[in-house]
Design an enzyme around this catalytic site. Structure first.
Site, PDB file in Angstrom:
ATOM      1  N   ASP A  24       1.207  -1.401  -0.538  1.00 29.87           N
ATOM      2  CA  ASP A  24      -0.257  -0.286  -0.061  1.00 29.87           C
ATOM      3  C   ASP A  24       0.571   1.373   0.438  1.00 29.87           C
ATOM      4  O   ASP A  24       1.906   0.797   0.602  1.00 29.87           O
ATOM      5  CB  ASP A  24      -0.903   0.231   1.093  1.00 29.87           C
ATOM      6  N   ASN A  72     -10.758  -2.521  -4.852  1.00 32.56           N
ATOM      7  CA  ASN A  72      -9.963  -1.683  -5.955  1.00 32.56           C
ATOM      8  C   ASN A  72     -11.020  -1.680  -7.531  1.00 32.56           C
ATOM      9  O   ASN A  72     -10.665  -0.231  -7.264  1.00 32.56           O
ATOM     10  CB  ASN A  72      -8.803  -2.041  -5.997  1.00 32.56           C
TER      11      ASN A  72
HETATM   12  C1  IPE Z   1      -5.910  -2.297  -0.141  1.00 33.69           C
HETATM   13  O1  IPE Z   1      -4.816  -0.679  -0.035  1.00 33.69           O
HETATM   14  C2  IPE Z   1      -5.296  -3.500  -1.880  1.00 33.69           C
HETATM   15  C3  IPE Z   1      -3.626  -3.411  -2.020  1.00 33.69           C
HETATM   16  C4  IPE Z   1      -2.634  -3.158  -1.932  1.00 33.69           C
HETATM   17  C5  IPE Z   1      -3.965  -4.430  -3.330  1.00 33.69           C
HETATM   18  P1  IPE Z   1      -5.753  -0.150  -0.309  1.00 33.69           P
HETATM   19  O2  IPE Z   1      -5.502   1.559  -0.299  1.00 33.69           O
HETATM   20  O3  IPE Z   1      -7.364  -0.369  -1.183  1.00 33.69           O
HETATM   21  O4  IPE Z   1      -6.829  -0.677   1.030  1.00 33.69           O
HETATM   22  P2  IPE Z   1      -8.094   0.386   2.158  1.00 33.69           P
HETATM   23  O5  IPE Z   1      -8.709   1.429   0.937  1.00 33.69           O
HETATM   24  O6  IPE Z   1      -6.910   1.360   2.185  1.00 33.69           O
HETATM   25  O7  IPE Z   1      -7.817   0.107   2.981  1.00 33.69           O
HETATM   26  C1  IPE Z   2      -1.064   0.128  -3.674  1.00 40.08           C
HETATM   27  O1  IPE Z   2      -1.462   1.922  -3.250  1.00 40.08           O
HETATM   28  C2  IPE Z   2      -1.815  -0.171  -4.394  1.00 40.08           C
HETATM   29  C3  IPE Z   2      -2.937  -0.390  -4.969  1.00 40.08           C
HETATM   30  C4  IPE Z   2      -4.069  -1.158  -3.953  1.00 40.08           C
HETATM   31  C5  IPE Z   2      -3.621  -0.733  -6.330  1.00 40.08           C
HETATM   32  P1  IPE Z   2      -2.457   2.758  -3.244  1.00 40.08           P
HETATM   33  O2  IPE Z   2      -3.094   3.482  -4.605  1.00 40.08           O
HETATM   34  O3  IPE Z   2      -4.030   2.478  -2.984  1.00 40.08           O
HETATM   35  O4  IPE Z   2      -1.863   4.071  -2.736  1.00 40.08           O
HETATM   36  P2  IPE Z   2      -2.695   5.177  -1.876  1.00 40.08           P
HETATM   37  O5  IPE Z   2      -3.122   3.975  -0.546  1.00 40.08           O
HETATM   38  O6  IPE Z   2      -3.427   5.685  -2.589  1.00 40.08           O
HETATM   39  O7  IPE Z   2      -1.445   6.138  -1.175  1.00 40.08           O
HETATM   40 MG    MG Z   3      -4.698   2.818  -0.555  1.00 37.33          MG
END
Ligand code: IPE
Ligand code: IPE
Ligand code: MG
Length: 257
Positions: A24, A72
């Site tokens: 993340d 997502n």
């Molecule tokens: C979790 O990250 C999913 C992945 C890393 C693929 P998210 O960014 O989607 O999670 P939330 O929304 O902060 O819980």
């Molecule tokens: C994790 O990074 C990757 C995916 C969930 C695809 P994020 O895209 O959630 O990055 P932040 O949490 O918004 O910084």
């Molecule tokens: Mg995230």
């Protein structure tokens, strides 16, 4: 004084065999640099490719990474499309071959665009004989999805008279999961500063040690990985027993070695 690197502190005889990672923080990493979120995902892909060698050198047999969750799909279309394009372009079979890594996936793969499914299938096939380690990528995955699918499988077996309700146990559920080929992770790492599991491997992480770091995924490297493993090695895994029992059984194991 030069601080000892975590790489030197890690006890190589007690490295977890399976590490699960919630990758993340890509978006925030990019935003802080005045870049587009998508560019954070590109940097995140690079971080994943770069961690494969240290994972192999440390002797970690299974690495399971959360790349795209069921939730997502609800992101803006532009970002979802960019992520799908990235999978298509950056799933690097050569990198897997170089590191003798077997590539696997968990998740609702049928929801991915056909061209991405083709790339995934190609990686699965080409790496199927690699034996140094297994990289499992969770794509269009969520734990609740996995548990619902497992429940349907079990219900069908009961309906067909192949399974008695009374015989359903932990093993039945494990075997019915999409991730049935994976041992439970000893360690779960979440980068990006959030303290939640976001629907990831909830059944499998029932007894995992949890490690949270503020480091954004694109900055996560070998030293960060060793730091997480070192923290893991400081913990006492009791599995419901008392500390005294754990110490006693460790002593016995050492005598029997
Ligand atoms: C979790 O990250 C999913 C992945 C890393 C693929 P998210 O960014 O989607 O999670 P939330 O929304 O902060 O819980
Ligand atoms: C994790 O990074 C990757 C995916 C969930 C695809 P994020 O895209 O959630 O990055 P932040 O949490 O918004 O910084
Ligand atoms: Mg995230």
């Amino acid at each position: 004084m030069i601080e000892t690197m975590y790489k030197e502190k890690v006890d190589l005889t007690r490295v977890p065999q399976h590490i699960a990672v919630i990758m993340d923080g890509n978006g925030r990493w990019a935003k802080e640099r005045g870049m587009k979120r998508q560019e954070g995902h590109v940097a995140g892909t690079q971080a994943l490719n770069d961690i494969l060698k240290p994972v192999r050198d440390l002797g970690i047999k299974y690495l399971t990474v959360y790349a795209f969750s069921t939730e997502n799909w609800n992101r803006p279309e532009e970002e979802v499309n960019a992520l799908m394009a990235l999978l298509y372009e950056k799933l690097d079979v050569n990198k897997f071959m170089e590191n003798d890594v077997r590539f696997r996936v968990i998740g609702d793969i049928g929801r991915l665009p056909k061209i991405v499914q083709d790339v995934v299938n190609n990686c699965l096939e080409q790496t199927s004989n690699n034996t140094s380690g297994t990289l499992t990528v969770a794509l269009s995955y969520s734990s609740k999805w996995e548990l619902v699918e497992a429940t349907k499988k079990i219900a069908r077996r009961v309906q067909e008279g192949k399974l008695n309700v009374e015989d359903i146990n932990d093993k039945t559920i494990n075997e019915s999961l999409n991730a049935s080929f994976l041992p439970d992770p000893e360690l779960l790492i979440r980068t990006g500063g959030e303290f939640r599991l976001s629907n990831y491997l909830l059944w499998q992480c029932a007894y995992s040690e949890l490690y949270f770091t503020d480091t954004y995924w694109p900055d996560f490297d070998e030293e960060e990985l060793c730091k997480a493993i070192w923290f893991y090695q400081q913990r006492e895994r009791r599995f419901g027993k008392t500390s005294e029992q754990v110490i006693e059984s460790t002593k016995e194991q050492q005598v029997n070695k």
